[in-house]
Motif scaffolding. Sequence first.
Motif, PDB file in Angstrom:
ATOM      1  N   LYS A  43       0.852  -1.192   0.000  1.00 52.57           N
ATOM      2  CA  LYS A  43       0.000   0.000   0.000  1.00 52.57           C
ATOM      3  C   LYS A  43       0.888   1.241   0.000  1.00 52.57           C
ATOM      4  O   LYS A  43       1.851   1.326   0.753  1.00 52.57           O
ATOM      5  CB  LYS A  43      -0.864  -0.020   1.258  1.00 52.57           C
ATOM      6  CG  LYS A  43      -2.082   0.834   1.149  1.00 52.57           C
ATOM      7  CD  LYS A  43      -3.050   0.484   2.275  1.00 52.57           C
ATOM      8  CE  LYS A  43      -4.361   1.199   2.075  1.00 52.57           C
ATOM      9  NZ  LYS A  43      -5.253   1.013   3.222  1.00 52.57           N
ATOM     10  N   ASP A  90       4.848   1.046  -8.291  1.00 51.96           N
ATOM     11  CA  ASP A  90       4.244  -0.200  -8.763  1.00 51.96           C
ATOM     12  C   ASP A  90       5.237  -1.354  -8.646  1.00 51.96           C
ATOM     13  O   ASP A  90       4.866  -2.480  -8.304  1.00 51.96           O
ATOM     14  CB  ASP A  90       3.758  -0.050 -10.209  1.00 51.96           C
ATOM     15  CG  ASP A  90       2.436   0.706 -10.270  1.00 51.96           C
ATOM     16  OD1 ASP A  90       1.821   0.864  -9.191  1.00 51.96           O
ATOM     17  OD2 ASP A  90       2.035   1.139 -11.354  1.00 51.96           O
ATOM     18  N   ARG A 134       5.564  -2.192  -4.843  1.00 48.15           N
ATOM     19  CA  ARG A 134       4.390  -2.880  -4.296  1.00 48.15           C
ATOM     20  C   ARG A 134       4.571  -4.392  -4.280  1.00 48.15           C
ATOM     21  O   ARG A 134       4.044  -5.085  -3.416  1.00 48.15           O
ATOM     22  CB  ARG A 134       3.165  -2.601  -5.161  1.00 48.15           C
ATOM     23  CG  ARG A 134       2.401  -1.357  -4.839  1.00 48.15           C
ATOM     24  CD  ARG A 134       1.227  -1.303  -5.815  1.00 48.15           C
ATOM     25  NE  ARG A 134       1.036   0.032  -6.337  1.00 48.15           N
ATOM     26  CZ  ARG A 134       0.246   0.930  -5.764  1.00 48.15           C
ATOM     27  NH1 ARG A 134      -0.373   0.627  -4.663  1.00 48.15           N
ATOM     28  NH2 ARG A 134       0.097   2.122  -6.304  1.00 48.15           N
ATOM     29  N   SER A 160      -0.214   7.372  -4.830  1.00 47.21           N
ATOM     30  CA  SER A 160      -0.689   7.017  -3.496  1.00 47.21           C
ATOM     31  C   SER A 160      -2.044   6.318  -3.496  1.00 47.21           C
ATOM     32  O   SER A 160      -2.910   6.585  -4.322  1.00 47.21           O
ATOM     33  CB  SER A 160      -0.735   8.258  -2.601  1.00 47.21           C
ATOM     34  OG  SER A 160      -1.949   8.906  -2.750  1.00 47.21           O
ATOM     35  N   ASP A 161      -2.168   5.387  -2.553  1.00 48.37           N
ATOM     36  CA  ASP A 161      -3.451   4.725  -2.305  1.00 48.37           C
ATOM     37  C   ASP A 161      -4.179   5.414  -1.166  1.00 48.37           C
ATOM     38  O   ASP A 161      -5.392   5.367  -1.060  1.00 48.37           O
ATOM     39  CB  ASP A 161      -3.230   3.265  -1.897  1.00 48.37           C
ATOM     40  CG  ASP A 161      -2.503   2.499  -2.970  1.00 48.37           C
ATOM     41  OD1 ASP A 161      -2.873   2.653  -4.152  1.00 48.37           O
ATOM     42  OD2 ASP A 161      -1.557   1.763  -2.639  1.00 48.37           O
ATOM     43  N   GLU A 162      -3.396   6.007  -0.281  1.00 48.67           N
ATOM     44  CA  GLU A 162      -3.978   6.650   0.890  1.00 48.67           C
ATOM     45  C   GLU A 162      -3.149   7.889   1.189  1.00 48.67           C
ATOM     46  O   GLU A 162      -1.932   7.879   1.061  1.00 48.67           O
ATOM     47  CB  GLU A 162      -3.949   5.692   2.087  1.00 48.67           C
ATOM     48  CG  GLU A 162      -4.629   6.236   3.294  1.00 48.67           C
ATOM     49  CD  GLU A 162      -5.262   5.119   4.155  1.00 48.67           C
ATOM     50  OE1 GLU A 162      -5.843   5.452   5.162  1.00 48.67           O
ATOM     51  OE2 GLU A 162      -5.154   3.936   3.795  1.00 48.67           O
ATOM     52  N   LYS A 222      -7.886  11.263  -5.059  1.00 47.63           N
ATOM     53  CA  LYS A 222      -7.077  10.407  -4.193  1.00 47.63           C
ATOM     54  C   LYS A 222      -7.663  10.387  -2.787  1.00 47.63           C
ATOM     55  O   LYS A 222      -7.087   9.826  -1.876  1.00 47.63           O
ATOM     56  CB  LYS A 222      -5.635  10.925  -4.137  1.00 47.63           C
ATOM     57  CG  LYS A 222      -4.897  10.836  -5.448  1.00 47.63           C
ATOM     58  CD  LYS A 222      -4.500   9.397  -5.737  1.00 47.63           C
ATOM     59  CE  LYS A 222      -3.610   9.330  -6.972  1.00 47.63           C
ATOM     60  NZ  LYS A 222      -3.262   7.934  -7.286  1.00 47.63           N
TER      61      LYS A 222
END
Lengths: 266, 220
Positions: free
Chosen positions: A4, A108, A111, A136-138, A165
Amino acid sequence: MNGKVVTITSGKGGVGKTTTTANLGIALASTGDKVVCIDSDIGLRNLDVVMGLENRIVYDLVDAIEGRCRTSQAMIRDKQFETLFLIPAAQTRDKNAVSPSDMVRLCDALREELDWILIDSPAGIERGFRNALAPSDEVLVVTNPEVSAVRDADRIIGLVEAEEKGPAKLIINRINPGMVKRGDMLSADDVVELLAVKLIGIVPEDEAVLVSTNHGSPVVLNEKSRAGQAFADIAKRLKGETVPWMDLDEKDGFFNRIGKMISGGS
Amino acid sequence: MEIKGTKDGILVNLENQDWLEAKGDLVGQIDARLDFFNGAQLILDVGNNVLRAKELGELRDFLSEKGVLLSGIISQSIVTKETAQMLGMTTKLTKLIEKPVKKMKPLDTVIAGEAAVMIHRTMRSGFKVAYQGHVVVLGDVNPGAEIIASGSIVVWGHLRGMVHAGAEGDEEAVVCALDLSPMQLRIGSHVAVSPPESGKPQPEIASVKENQIIAEPWQY
């Protein structure tokens, strides 16, 4: 593995992004998760200093992106935690050396190998911020309980929403319960009411943070520090655990009482 | 000759033709398109042609041999109409029988309304809306956000940013909010800043009165 990507940002400088990134990195790694902290503040790096890894830098973020080294070569292993790594920023280049799509590509790849990719964003809303936001995911927005920092946090939260986002989560750093009580500082409630986003942590003002930063040994390692405890709680919340909110008055209340007794007696 | 389908059957318009000529045309058409006309109900618009029972009766019999029912005659001639009625034919199309619906005057309670834009989100620092008309925000307007409207501004939430109502000079414009504490409030050419907060926020409406901006609690 499907790591993440968490971006730590603020808008305003000096509110504690780097401190937060280093402490969350350690707190997550201490549970055995594989973590990499990326300093994306190219030209003004300091995450390496806070983590005490400055003297080990050989390759940096720009080297990895431009292919002068393998990504793994730019990942500096932490002194204490086997599963914690740092990708330092280049000090001799500027923000334009990296593009948002470079960051997406790098993250990527990361990850696949890691559980957490923490990106320490530079202050501001320029290229560096865009670089940090792109993969970003979070998003965690750090602010201080002061009007100018909250204003910038609001701007950043808006930009994060505009980039789809969001919703960003909020960390209120350096809150001083005594001052809040006296009405001299915005309370966490005031800040949350204005920003209208979900809170993920409240970190009390703590001298231990500065001391540990100067020693390159993040405060989360200091079990006596309440700020350290607060960062550990944030890490748990990131992992999806429910953690009760720390009672900020506990310790301060004691000193307040003494203070009141003294002032009452004089 | 004009042929069209109606609710009552196939309407053939022969009104501008002399009857004999028209009749010939019609018979020719029917012979040429038997498939189409077979089993159909036929209504003829004969215009001013005066037709008597003999002529209509003959036509009807001729048509029924072709499998066509002559069910109606439309005409301006009273004689023709009477003849048709005598023969049991209708003299009006359903459409024409219906009373033309009088256009109802819109009641005074129907209001046309004015152009407005609706923003259903929190307007954060750096966000800006400029609109020719009224602006409605369902959410907060935070410090650093701006709204500029040629009309009025309504904020269903905290108003803490900068707003300019009546930006093209409309001094009748108003600004209202559940919590009216804007950084700066402008109506037309007037400018005001919020007094320091006191007590619990309440809905207020600001307007220009006697050449200055006045905010009053919203009475409801």
